[in-house]
Structures are given as structure tokens and as C-alpha cells.
Design an enzyme around this catalytic site. Structure first.
Site, short mmCIF file in Angstrom:
data_model
loop_
_atom_site.label_atom_id
_atom_site.label_comp_id
_atom_site.label_asym_id
_atom_site.label_seq_id
_atom_site.Cartn_x
_atom_site.Cartn_y
_atom_site.Cartn_z
N ASN A 186 -19.82 15.90 11.37
CA ASN A 186 -21.21 16.13 10.96
C ASN A 186 -22.11 14.93 11.27
O ASN A 186 -23.31 14.95 10.99
CB ASN A 186 -21.31 16.52 9.47
CG ASN A 186 -20.86 15.40 8.55
OD1 ASN A 186 -20.60 14.28 8.99
ND2 ASN A 186 -20.76 15.70 7.27
N ASP A 195 -8.48 -5.83 -5.87
CA ASP A 195 -7.69 -6.22 -4.70
C ASP A 195 -6.28 -6.65 -5.11
O ASP A 195 -6.13 -7.69 -5.75
CB ASP A 195 -8.35 -7.42 -3.98
CG ASP A 195 -9.24 -6.99 -2.84
OD1 ASP A 195 -9.16 -5.82 -2.41
OD2 ASP A 195 -10.01 -7.84 -2.37
N ALA A 221 -12.84 -7.41 -7.23
CA ALA A 221 -12.18 -6.55 -8.22
C ALA A 221 -11.31 -5.50 -7.53
O ALA A 221 -11.73 -4.91 -6.54
CB ALA A 221 -13.23 -5.87 -9.08
N THR A 252 -3.84 7.21 2.68
CA THR A 252 -4.05 5.76 2.58
C THR A 252 -3.04 5.10 1.64
O THR A 252 -2.56 5.74 0.68
CB THR A 252 -5.48 5.48 2.04
OG1 THR A 252 -5.58 4.11 1.67
CG2 THR A 252 -5.80 6.29 0.81
N LYS A 258 -7.66 10.97 -2.20
CA LYS A 258 -6.65 11.15 -1.14
C LYS A 258 -5.35 11.68 -1.73
O LYS A 258 -4.69 12.55 -1.15
CB LYS A 258 -6.41 9.82 -0.41
CG LYS A 258 -7.60 9.36 0.42
CD LYS A 258 -7.72 10.20 1.68
CE LYS A 258 -8.81 9.70 2.60
NZ LYS A 258 -8.87 10.43 3.88
N TYR A 265 -11.54 6.64 -4.74
CA TYR A 265 -11.22 6.86 -3.32
C TYR A 265 -9.73 7.20 -3.16
O TYR A 265 -9.36 8.23 -2.59
CB TYR A 265 -11.58 5.62 -2.49
CG TYR A 265 -10.98 5.66 -1.11
CD1 TYR A 265 -11.38 6.62 -0.19
CD2 TYR A 265 -9.97 4.76 -0.73
CE1 TYR A 265 -10.79 6.68 1.07
CE2 TYR A 265 -9.40 4.81 0.52
CZ TYR A 265 -9.81 5.78 1.41
OH TYR A 265 -9.22 5.85 2.65
N1 UDP Z 1 -11.93 -9.70 2.46
C1 UDP Z 1 -12.54 -10.94 2.30
N2 UDP Z 1 -13.88 -11.04 2.61
C2 UDP Z 1 -14.62 -9.97 3.05
C3 UDP Z 1 -13.97 -8.73 3.22
C4 UDP Z 1 -12.63 -8.63 2.91
O1 UDP Z 1 -11.93 -11.93 1.90
O2 UDP Z 1 -15.83 -10.13 3.29
C5 UDP Z 1 -10.48 -9.58 2.14
C6 UDP Z 1 -10.18 -8.58 1.05
O3 UDP Z 1 -10.21 -9.18 -0.21
C7 UDP Z 1 -8.78 -8.10 1.46
C8 UDP Z 1 -8.77 -8.26 2.98
O4 UDP Z 1 -9.85 -9.13 3.29
O5 UDP Z 1 -7.81 -8.98 0.93
C9 UDP Z 1 -8.97 -6.94 3.70
O6 UDP Z 1 -10.12 -6.32 3.16
P1 UDP Z 1 -10.77 -5.02 3.82
O7 UDP Z 1 -12.00 -4.70 3.01
O8 UDP Z 1 -10.94 -5.22 5.28
O9 UDP Z 1 -9.66 -3.89 3.63
P2 UDP Z 1 -8.88 -3.39 2.31
O10 UDP Z 1 -7.59 -4.16 2.29
O11 UDP Z 1 -9.75 -3.64 1.13
O12 UDP Z 1 -8.66 -1.94 2.60
#
Ligand code: UDP
Length: 329
Positions: free
Chosen positions: A32, A285, A283, A117, A145, A141
Site C-alpha cells: 500500500n 533493550d 527502555a 521476529t 507477531k 509489536y
Molecule cells: N542503538 C543505539 N543507538 C541508536 C539506535 C540503536 O545504541 O541510536 C542500539 C540499541 O540499543 C540496540 C542496538 O543498537 O542495542 C540495535 O538497535 P536497533 O534499533 O537497530 O534494533 P533492535 O535490536 O532494537 O531491533
């Protein structure tokens, strides 16, 4: 096979379309264009811009194009937004997918490959992650899934749907010719943000947390090349002939890479210094997430071509340097 690629103009979908063609299949794209780009799909690939809620139109496409199998990549995927606006995520990721599945069942199309995921696992107790570990998502999210994974199991049992759900780790990289790649707006993923900082498009990149229980204190993730993901989706086709087949696979390289290692890889590949600052943890992670993909390797004979972070970053860099402004809308 005639394959309908739903979300085929998005990041992973568009790479999968290319790999389908390379493997001798005939992709048809439905997107879309909310997040997808028409330019990400070759002009000679049949393309339909339709919402999944429009079952009569989707049904016409399934019949007209004689679709054998549907791949579904279309989902909203911003974890933070899913927390603040969960309705949007339930409608798009769950309700829209149910429309698609009902339409497929009505048309007798009973093979499905689903983009899931590792966020369905939540904060795991052990690493690496195997498919049998408990799934307890910590955000809407991941929950949406998992809801579809569960619906698929019931549909396999009740209607003879055959499906494979792939739980991706961190999809990354770009097509080897650099003509398509990652282009999100807004961008939240680490590798594109680090590249933007390297070329001066952003002042810096922030490292989210340096006090994790990991070797360098930053989070560990499993970055897997988007073409490797795509190849697994195609390798599973042979397994879907038996009605009622239900398959789940983790897809990652199994190599944990820290945020600082990603930054260093970008510096090496681009030859540019990456300005970065350190900040608090983000938050939700988990400290480390990486896959045990033995199941995909054994059952699908899948082996990632890209095993380490540098060549993955190099492919992302090629896309970025050839297309500094991404796709045109
Ligand atoms: N991360 C970071 N700075 C950013 C974006 C991501 O340090 O600006 C870190 C995030 O905390 C994680 C890793 O990079 O440990 C991968 O993050 P991303 O958002 O790419 O993918 P996710 O693992 O959240 O799906």
C-alpha cells in the site's frame, strides 16, 4: 512458483523479490506504499497498491495472478510507537493479516511464509535463542507477531494451511549491487544511523547504555544480511507441500556484535570517524540477543553468506553512498 509478496516494496520484501527472481520464481508485489517505495521494485514486476482490508480486491489478485504462495512482510515495526499507539499495531499487524489469511483460505491459497521476529521472545533467560524457548513479548509489536504465529498454528490445524514463520534477528545490509537498501522514515536502526553520523548527515549517534554486562558494556545483537534472510524464505518452499505444516525458524548468524563494534565497523568500511556520544539505556533493550539457527541450517540447508559485521556494513555503505537521499517517494 507464483509468489505474492505482501510488503514487497519495503526493506526486506524488496530484497526478497530480487532473490525470488534469481531463484526462478515469479513474484507479484502487493504494497500500500505507506512505508514501501515503488522504486524499490523493478518496473516489470506486477505491482498492486491495495490495502489488505479490501478482501475482494486481494482475492481478485490471487486468482488473476494464479498465486501459489503468499509471503507477508507488511507490518509496522516501531517498538516504541507500538507501546504508545497499540491500536495502530493491532489493526495493521493482526487485523490486516487476518483479512489476508481469510482471503487466501477463501481462494484456496494455502501456503504462507510469515515475517516474525525475535521480539516474540521478550527478555530471554538464556543465549543463544532456540525456537523452543518461551515466547513472552514485552511490547505490543512483539505481541502482534506472536498473535499471528498462534493464529497460523490454529489455521494449519483447522484449514490445512502450510506455513513457515521466520523469527528475524537484526536485519541489516543491502543488495550487493547497492541499488536497493534500508530506507526508513523515521530511521531508528543502528547501522543506518551510524552511517548518517559518519557522513555528517547527523551530528552524532547516541550509544544507548554502556553499563550492560557485556564485554564492552554495550548491547549485543545478531545482525543478519537481508539477502540471507530472503534466501531462507525461498529455501522453505519445498517443505510446504504437505497441508497443515507448521514451521518456525530463528534467522541470525549467531555472532553477537556490540554497538561499539558496529561503530568501529562503519569507521573501517567508510574510512570516516563516527562522532558518537554515550547515553542511558533505551527502555526494553535486552543486553544480548543472538540466535541459534541450527534448525534452519539443518532443515533448510541455509547458511548465511554474510557471517560477520564488516561485509554487512560494507553492503549498507554501498547502498548509502550510491543513494545518499534514499528512494524518491
Ligand atoms: N542503538 C543505539 N543507538 C541508536 C539506535 C540503536 O545504541 O541510536 C542500539 C540499541 O540499543 C540496540 C542496538 O543498537 O542495542 C540495535 O538497535 P536497533 O534499533 O537497530 O534494533 P533492535 O535490536 O532494537 O531491533
Amino acid at each position: 512458483m507464483n509468489v505474492l509478496v505482501v510488503g514487497g516494496a519495503g526493506y526486506i520484501g524488496s530484497h526478497c523479490v530480487r532473490q525470488l527472481i534469481a531463484a526462478g520464481h515469479r513474484p507479484v508485489v502487493l504494497d500500500n506504499l505507506v512505508f514501501g517505495y515503488r522504486a524499490a521494485v523493478a518496473a516489470d514486476v506486477p505491482f498492486y497498491s491495495v490495502n489488505l482490508g479490501n478482501e475482494s480486491e486481494v482475492g481478485k489478485i490471487l486468482k488473476k495472478e494464479k498465486i501459489d504462495l503468499v509471503m507477508h512482510f507488511a507490518a509496522y515495526a516501531y517498538v516504541g510507537e507500538s507501546v504508545t499507539d497499540p491500536l495502530k499495531y493491532y489493526f495493521n499487524n493482526v487485523a490486516a493479516t487476518l483479512h489476508l489469511l481469510r482471503c487466501m483460505m477463501g481462494c484456496g491459497v494455502k501456503k504462507f511464509v510469515f515475517s516474525s521476529t525475535c521480539a516474540t521472545y521478550g527478555i530471554p533467560e538464556k543465549m543463544p535463542l532456540v525456537e523452543t524457548m518461551p515466547q513472552a513479548p514485552i511490547n505490543p509489536y512483539g505481541q502482534t507477531k506472536l498473535d499471528i504465529e498462534n493464529a497460523l498454528k490454529s489455521f494449519a490445524h483447522a484449514y490445512g494451511l502450510s506455513f513457515a514463520a521466520f523469527r528475524y534477528f537484526n536485519a541489516a545490509g543491502a543488495a550487493e549491487d547497492g541499488t536497493i537498501g534500508e530506507c526508513h522514515n523515521p530511521e531508528t536502526h543502528l547501522i543506518p544511523l551510524v552511517i548518517d553520523a559518519a557522513v555528517g548527515k547527523r551530528e552524532n549517534v547516541q550509544v544507548f547504555g554502556t553499563d550492560y554486562p557485556t564485554p564492552d558494556g554495550t548491547c549485543l545483537r545478531d545482525y543478519v544480511h537481508v539477502d540471507d534472510l530472503s534466501r531462507a524464505h525461498i529455501a522453505v518452499f519445498d517443505k510446504l507441500d504437505q497441508p497443515g505444516t507448521a514451521l518456525f525458524y530463528n534467522l541470525g548468524t549467531g555472532t553477537p556484535t556490540s554497538v561499539l563494534e558496529v561503530i568501529h565497523a562503519v569507521e573501517k568500511v567508510t574510512g570516516k570517524k563516527v562522532p558518537y556520544i554515550t547515553g542511558p539505556r533505551r527502555a526494553g533493550d535486552p543486553p544480548a540477543l543472538y540466535a541459534d539457527s541450527t534448525k534452519a541450517k539443518t532443515e533448510l540447508n541455509w547458511e548465511p553468506h554474510f557471517k560477520t559485521i564488516e561485509p554487512i556494513v560494507a553492503s549498507a555503505w554501498k547502498w548509502h553512498s550510491q543513494n545518499p537521499d534514499g528512494f524518491k517517494k
